[in-house]
Design a protein around this motif. Sequence first.
Motif: not given
Ligand code: MG
Length: 313
Positions: A75-77, A115-117, A249-251
Motif C-alpha cells: 500500500g502507498e501509506e 493499493v492506492d487508497p 500503486w498509481d498505475t
Molecule cells: Mg496515487
Amino acid sequence: MMAANTVPLLPRLVSSSVAIANHAGKIIRDVLNKGDLQIVQKEHVKDLQTEADRAAQRCIIGSLTKHFPGLIIIGEEEESSGPVQLTEQSSVVPLKFTCPPHLAKLSQEQIVVWVDPLDGTSEFTEGLLDHVTVLIGIAVDGKTVAGIIHQPYFNYKNKEKELGRTIYGIIGSAGENDGVVGGLLVKPPPTGCVVATTRSHASSTVNDAVSSCDPTEVLRVGGAGHKVLLLLDGSAHAYVFASPGCKKWDTCAPQAVLEAAGGALTDIKGDHILYHRHVQHRNSEGVLATAPGQDHAAYIRKIPAHVKENLVK
Ligand SMILES: [Mg+2]
Ligand SMILES: Nc1ncnc2c1ncn2[C@@H]1O[C@H](COP(=O)(O)O)[C@@H](O)[C@H]1OP(=O)(O)O
Ligand SMILES: [Mg+2]
Ligand SMILES: [Mg+2]
C-alpha cells in the motif's frame, strides 16, 4: 451457482476488492463530511496524506488480509493507528465475467496487490473531488492482470444521480464490455488529440513531452486513476506524464482496466512496467497511456530524446 471454494482465486480476489474499494470510498466521503482532514506533508508540498488516505488504507489492507490471509499487499501509506473498518464478506457480489483460462489456477504466492487508497490527494484537499479514485491493482508474476478503479465522487455535482462508480476489469476475460465492468466505454473522437496530464506535478520535461504530441487540447487534471478514466470515457486520447513521480500503486489498477478495454499503458519509452514484490516503487521512467484504438507506438516515437534521457532507472 458454483460453491465459493470452486471459484478460482483471481475472480474471488477481484470481487472482494470491488466491495472493499466501494467501502473505502464511503470512508473517504465520511472523513470529508466530518470536516477534519488532518493533513500531513510527506516528501514535499504536493505530496500530502490525509486521514481519508490513512483510514481507507486501513480498511483495504485489513479487509484483504482478513479475506485472503497471507496475501502480499503493498500500500502507498505507512501503517497508521486508528479505527479499522472491515468489509463484510456478505457485501461481496459475484463477478459479471469469466476468468481467463491461463489465470484460473493461480497460487497466492504468485500474486502482489498494489493499493492506492486515495489517488489524487492534492486535488482532494482542494475540493476537486471527481479527481479522486481508490485503486486496487492485482499483479501475477510481475504483470498487472486485474484492476479496480472506484471513483467515490462520480456525479457529486448532480444530486439526482447515483454518487460514485466502480470500474473493474481482468485483462483477457470475456463478458460485459470485453472484460471491463461498470463504465461506459467510449472511443475518443477520430480527429484531434486531447492529452491529459498532471495539474499539480508539472515541470519543463513534463510540458515538453505533452507539446511533442501536438495536442489540440491539454487537460491538466489530478490523479492517475482519474486520467485513465478520461481515456476510457472518450474524453482524452493520451495520458502523458514524463516525470518519476508516479508509483506502482498509481498505475497497476489503471493499466489493467485500460488494457482490458484495449488501450495501453507503458513507461515513456514504451517499455512494460513490472509489478513484482521487490520492484522499485517509483515509475522512474514516467507514464504514457493511450485510449483503445490509438496508435501507442506513434505516441512513444513523438516523445523527444532529451525527455527520454532525463528519465532513467
Ligand atoms: Mg496515487
Ligand atoms: N511528485 C510526486 N510525488 C508524490 N506523488 C506523486 C507525484 N507525482 C505523481 N504522484 C502520484 O501520482 C498521481 C498522479 O499524478 P498527477 O495528479 O500529478 O498526474 C498523484 O495523484 C499522486 O498520487 P497520490 O495522490 O495517490 O499521492
Ligand atoms: Mg500520495
Ligand atoms: Mg494515494
